[in-house]
Write a protein that holds these residues in place. Sequence first.
Motif, short mmCIF file in Angstrom:
data_model
loop_
_atom_site.label_atom_id
_atom_site.label_comp_id
_atom_site.label_asym_id
_atom_site.label_seq_id
_atom_site.Cartn_x
_atom_site.Cartn_y
_atom_site.Cartn_z
N ILE A 180 3.81 -10.57 69.38
CA ILE A 180 4.86 -10.01 68.52
C ILE A 180 6.24 -10.51 68.96
N ALA A 181 6.49 -10.48 70.27
CA ALA A 181 7.81 -10.90 70.77
C ALA A 181 8.08 -12.36 70.41
N ARG A 182 7.02 -13.18 70.52
CA ARG A 182 7.16 -14.61 70.17
C ARG A 182 7.50 -14.76 68.68
N THR A 183 6.82 -14.00 67.85
CA THR A 183 7.02 -14.12 66.40
C THR A 183 8.44 -13.74 65.99
N VAL A 184 8.96 -12.62 66.54
CA VAL A 184 10.26 -12.15 66.06
C VAL A 184 11.44 -12.86 66.73
N LYS A 185 11.19 -13.46 67.90
CA LYS A 185 12.28 -14.14 68.63
C LYS A 185 12.90 -15.23 67.75
N SER A 186 12.05 -15.96 67.04
CA SER A 186 12.56 -17.07 66.22
C SER A 186 13.46 -16.55 65.08
N LYS A 187 13.38 -15.24 64.79
CA LYS A 187 14.24 -14.66 63.74
C LYS A 187 15.46 -13.97 64.35
N GLY A 188 15.66 -14.14 65.65
CA GLY A 188 16.83 -13.55 66.32
C GLY A 188 16.71 -12.04 66.51
N VAL A 189 15.48 -11.52 66.48
CA VAL A 189 15.28 -10.08 66.64
C VAL A 189 15.02 -9.76 68.11
N ILE A 190 15.67 -8.71 68.62
CA ILE A 190 15.52 -8.29 70.02
C ILE A 190 14.31 -7.36 70.13
N THR A 191 13.40 -7.65 71.07
CA THR A 191 12.22 -6.79 71.26
C THR A 191 12.44 -5.81 72.41
N VAL A 192 12.24 -4.54 72.10
CA VAL A 192 12.35 -3.46 73.09
C VAL A 192 10.95 -2.86 73.27
N VAL A 193 10.53 -2.65 74.49
CA VAL A 193 9.24 -1.97 74.71
C VAL A 193 9.48 -0.71 75.54
N THR A 249 17.35 -7.37 60.06
CA THR A 249 16.56 -6.77 61.14
C THR A 249 17.13 -7.22 62.48
N LYS A 250 17.47 -6.24 63.30
CA LYS A 250 18.13 -6.55 64.57
C LYS A 250 17.22 -6.25 65.76
N LEU A 251 16.43 -5.18 65.64
CA LEU A 251 15.61 -4.74 66.76
C LEU A 251 14.18 -4.52 66.33
N LEU A 252 13.28 -4.79 67.28
CA LEU A 252 11.88 -4.39 67.10
C LEU A 252 11.57 -3.47 68.27
N TRP A 253 11.09 -2.27 67.96
CA TRP A 253 10.90 -1.25 69.00
C TRP A 253 9.41 -0.94 69.10
N LEU A 254 8.83 -1.29 70.25
CA LEU A 254 7.39 -1.06 70.43
C LEU A 254 7.15 0.02 71.47
N GLU A 255 6.12 0.83 71.20
CA GLU A 255 5.55 1.67 72.24
C GLU A 255 4.12 1.20 72.36
N SER A 256 3.71 0.82 73.52
CA SER A 256 2.33 0.36 73.68
C SER A 256 1.86 0.70 75.08
N PRO A 257 0.85 1.55 75.23
CA PRO A 257 0.15 2.31 74.21
C PRO A 257 1.06 3.37 73.60
N THR A 258 0.72 3.78 72.36
CA THR A 258 1.55 4.77 71.68
C THR A 258 1.20 6.18 72.13
N ASN A 259 2.03 7.08 71.68
CA ASN A 259 1.96 8.47 72.07
C ASN A 259 1.78 9.31 70.81
N PRO A 260 0.71 9.96 70.55
CA PRO A 260 -0.42 10.26 71.43
C PRO A 260 -1.69 9.47 71.12
N LEU A 261 -1.66 8.51 70.17
CA LEU A 261 -2.92 7.92 69.72
C LEU A 261 -3.32 6.67 70.51
#
Length: 389
Positions: free
Chosen positions: A165-178, A144-156
């Motif tokens: 979430i960013a804190r959790t995945v950072k320790s695994k070397g995953v890049i968070t994109v919002v 897993t290389k990237l985590l891609w978030l939309e917040s709020p999501t479209n359309p719900l």
Amino acid sequence: MKNQKFETNAIHVGEKPNIKEGGSGDVISPIHLSTTFARQDVDIPTAGYEYSRSLNPTRKALEAKLAALENAKYALAFSSGMAAETSLLLALLQTGNHVIATDDLYGGTQRLFLKVFQPNYNINFSLVNTGNSENIANSLQENTKLLWLESPTNPLLKISDIANIARTVKSKGVITVVDNTFMSPYFQNPLNLGADIVLHSTSKYINGHSDSIGGAIMTNNKDIYEKIQFIQNSVGAIMSPFDSYMVLRGIKTLAARMKVHGENAIQIANFLNQHPKVKKVIYPGLTSHPQHEIAKKQMKGFGGMISIELDGGINEAKKFVSSLNYFALAESLGGVESLIELPAPMTHASVPEKTREKLGITDSLVRISVGIENQDDLINDLKQALDKI
Ligand SMILES: Cc1ncc(COP(=O)(O)O)c(C=O)c1O
């Protein structure tokens, strides 16, 4: 000046009039249309400019402003939000990588992931409800290389807890994109919450006048910035000088516009919430929104997007949206004028029907982009259209 605030940054960053001798003193950044730039010396390009795809003074002014508004060190302006997304994926992923993303993504982003990068480049995507952090932990893989978030999501308009979430995945070397398009930098700053990259379709709130297509990426990470800039220059996914000028112009009123979008949206959400022909109102500012508390924690306001489910089916929904006077029946969002659309047959038509059903994108779901017209006029318009169904 130090500690300059958002509204002041939106107007002044990147656009200091040149009042030195020989300078024209333009208060507004000129549109630099030149494709190439002359130099005095073979070894030293004038002020770093060589060729407009690589660096352009109008785009550079906009990038400085975009960076300031997301509290970022670096920003890049693209020819569209999708060009920004494509450049990001090309820059940071390799064949065999895995990406975790929000399930209720903008339809075009899903199409890019599942119909371009997955089959053509063997990148695997797990689309999960990122509103539940456990789903992310359960989807993590070695690759897993990237985590891609939309917040709020479209359309719900589902909310993900970005900091957690960013804190959790950072320790695994995953890049968070919002993808911060729906909130704009005025209401939410994902980099401050621990994300590595923020992405915007500037076609929406940032430009704000529905007259320019563009995208932006902001980050504090030099390595990420350089990788994406290299791809942007290599594939030529740049915002044009004219669009850069348009966005520089639109962005100056971002704060003033967002305040009114938010004020109008909460009044409209309250009105719709009490209407017998509306089954459900989804707006992060309502206490009934399941993630209202997270929204309050990570956003400075709740934005101008509302989704509603009508009491009825596709025919009632069609009748409603075509009976309005001020809400143009159109895709897109974030302009000063109010827009309305039906996600199932319009913006999310590219999402397979089964997936739409699973997510809750029903035929009577209506997405509203609340503009900055007079609040009473908008409510009266909605009232008369609801009376017709
Ligand atoms: C949340 C979101 N992200 C990305 C995009 C893509 O941006 P563009 O249309 O500027 O390519 C859109 C477009 O609607 C969007 O709504």
